[in-house]
Design an enzyme around this catalytic site. Sequence first.
Site, PDB file in Angstrom:
ATOM      1  N   LYS A  30       1.173  -1.562  -0.151  1.00  0.00           N
ATOM      2  CA  LYS A  30      -0.421   0.140   0.364  1.00  0.00           C
ATOM      3  C   LYS A  30       0.498   1.125   0.196  1.00  0.00           C
ATOM      4  O   LYS A  30       1.308   1.530   1.000  1.00  0.00           O
ATOM      5  CB  LYS A  30      -0.949   0.289   0.889  1.00  0.00           C
ATOM      6  CG  LYS A  30      -2.019   1.145   1.385  1.00  0.00           C
ATOM      7  CD  LYS A  30      -2.693   0.797   2.358  1.00  0.00           C
ATOM      8  CE  LYS A  30      -1.956   1.855   3.959  1.00  0.00           C
ATOM      9  NZ  LYS A  30      -2.221   3.419   3.843  1.00  0.00           N
ATOM     10  N   ASP A  58      -3.960   4.489  -2.013  1.00  0.00           N
ATOM     11  CA  ASP A  58      -4.325   5.011  -1.028  1.00  0.00           C
ATOM     12  C   ASP A  58      -4.169   6.181  -1.301  1.00  0.00           C
ATOM     13  O   ASP A  58      -3.594   6.721  -0.212  1.00  0.00           O
ATOM     14  CB  ASP A  58      -4.068   4.253   0.851  1.00  0.00           C
ATOM     15  CG  ASP A  58      -4.671   4.653   1.764  1.00  0.00           C
ATOM     16  OD1 ASP A  58      -5.558   4.832   0.855  1.00  0.00           O
ATOM     17  OD2 ASP A  58      -4.026   4.716   2.623  1.00  0.00           O
ATOM     18  N   LYS A  60      -7.559   8.296  -1.023  1.00  0.00           N
ATOM     19  CA  LYS A  60      -8.930   9.001  -0.312  1.00  0.00           C
ATOM     20  C   LYS A  60      -9.402   9.868  -1.619  1.00  0.00           C
ATOM     21  O   LYS A  60      -9.298  10.818  -0.837  1.00  0.00           O
ATOM     22  CB  LYS A  60      -8.430   8.604   1.033  1.00  0.00           C
ATOM     23  CG  LYS A  60      -8.118   7.772   1.586  1.00  0.00           C
ATOM     24  CD  LYS A  60      -7.707   8.336   3.249  1.00  0.00           C
ATOM     25  CE  LYS A  60      -7.369   6.501   4.077  1.00  0.00           C
ATOM     26  NZ  LYS A  60      -5.850   7.185   3.927  1.00  0.00           N
ATOM     27  N   LEU A  61      -9.263   9.897  -2.121  1.00  0.00           N
ATOM     28  CA  LEU A  61     -10.003  10.881  -3.667  1.00  0.00           C
ATOM     29  C   LEU A  61     -11.214  11.613  -2.992  1.00  0.00           C
ATOM     30  O   LEU A  61     -11.715  10.703  -2.490  1.00  0.00           O
ATOM     31  CB  LEU A  61     -10.162  10.449  -4.997  1.00  0.00           C
ATOM     32  CG  LEU A  61      -8.786  10.058  -5.474  1.00  0.00           C
ATOM     33  CD1 LEU A  61      -8.904   9.679  -7.240  1.00  0.00           C
ATOM     34  CD2 LEU A  61      -7.613  10.833  -5.303  1.00  0.00           C
ATOM     35  N   ASN A  66     -16.085  15.459 -11.387  1.00  0.00           N
ATOM     36  CA  ASN A  66     -15.151  15.135 -12.492  1.00  0.00           C
ATOM     37  C   ASN A  66     -14.000  15.676 -12.624  1.00  0.00           C
ATOM     38  O   ASN A  66     -13.127  14.964 -12.649  1.00  0.00           O
ATOM     39  CB  ASN A  66     -15.842  16.906 -13.528  1.00  0.00           C
ATOM     40  CG  ASN A  66     -15.258  16.371 -14.598  1.00  0.00           C
ATOM     41  OD1 ASN A  66     -15.667  16.040 -15.464  1.00  0.00           O
ATOM     42  ND2 ASN A  66     -13.954  18.191 -14.690  1.00  0.00           N
TER      43      ASN A  66
HETATM   44  O1  C5P Z   1       0.609   1.495  11.048  1.00  0.00           O
HETATM   45  P1  C5P Z   1      -0.596   1.178  10.753  1.00  0.00           P
HETATM   46  O2  C5P Z   1      -1.071  -0.105  10.359  1.00  0.00           O
HETATM   47  O3  C5P Z   1      -2.093   1.906  11.662  1.00  0.00           O
HETATM   48  O4  C5P Z   1      -1.141   1.677   9.714  1.00  0.00           O
HETATM   49  C1  C5P Z   1      -2.690   1.792   8.657  1.00  0.00           C
HETATM   50  C2  C5P Z   1      -1.986   2.372   6.938  1.00  0.00           C
HETATM   51  O5  C5P Z   1      -4.303   2.273   6.800  1.00  0.00           O
HETATM   52  C3  C5P Z   1      -1.782   3.515   6.914  1.00  0.00           C
HETATM   53  O6  C5P Z   1      -1.809   4.115   6.030  1.00  0.00           O
HETATM   54  C4  C5P Z   1      -3.488   4.552   7.253  1.00  0.00           C
HETATM   55  O7  C5P Z   1      -3.261   5.507   6.375  1.00  0.00           O
HETATM   56  C5  C5P Z   1      -4.224   3.485   6.959  1.00  0.00           C
HETATM   57  N1  C5P Z   1      -5.530   3.419   6.880  1.00  0.00           N
HETATM   58  C6  C5P Z   1      -6.579   3.621   7.590  1.00  0.00           C
HETATM   59  N2  C5P Z   1      -7.423   3.676   8.273  1.00  0.00           N
HETATM   60  C7  C5P Z   1      -8.457   3.924   6.437  1.00  0.00           C
HETATM   61  C8  C5P Z   1      -7.651   4.138   5.292  1.00  0.00           C
HETATM   62  C9  C5P Z   1      -6.310   3.822   5.362  1.00  0.00           C
HETATM   63  O8  C5P Z   1      -5.499   3.511   8.601  1.00  0.00           O
HETATM   64  N3  C5P Z   1     -10.118   3.982   7.416  1.00  0.00           N
END
Ligand code: C5P
Length: 226
Positions: A30, A58, A60-61, A66
Amino acid sequence: MRLCVALDMASKDENLALVRELKGLDLWLKVGLRSYLRDGAKFIEELKGAGEFKIFLDLKLYDISNTMADAAEVVSKIGVDMINLHASAGERAMKTVMERLSSLQNRPLVLAVSALTSFSESEFEAVYNDTISRSVRKFSQMSFEAGLDGMVCSVFESKLIKEVTNQNFITLCPGVRPFGESAGDQKRVANLVSAKQEGSDFIVVGRPIYENANPREICERILEQI
Ligand code: C5P
């Protein structure tokens, strides 16, 4: 269940060194905001050259329909396997993105973020004026209707999402602490046993892997269990 490793280390070199250590394992990688903003599409190319890994970008747009569709098209053309956007951008924005991507020969999987796993119940309600579970239900149904492939959610929402959409609708769950490691800033964390019980399709693990003295060994232990 698949394991997705979050490449959230401070520099590109550290992320690449981690990936080299993980070579040969059946993993997704990721790439998050920090590394993509700093290292760009070139970093994605380097990751593709580093092994047989699948890549989840990742970002997250979240924007007007548009602009989201323009951005989704650009990142899809980089050749990543999965992208995501915020469900709270609304059903019309999500439909616009999916329509745009349908014209591509190969489109990535598209997931919607329901509630960030760093939100506590009260923090979430202060922003969305609703409970996490009611919002997750609503966001999942909207995303499913818009033609997306699944949701980013906490382990604890995985079952509910599949119940209100379809068992094949993907759930990707960050906030996983495989063997009960420290939660850090995450509020709704779960271990591997719960992730399996709740039917998560993907688990995203960052700090418990890259802060471990032996990241390869911990990945192997996780892969054995899933
Ligand atoms: O270090 P850790 O295991 O907490 O990392 C989780 C990853 O998942 C981070 O990159 C974080 O930005 C991402 N993420 C999240 N929660 C979300 C979407 C993405 O923790 N809802």
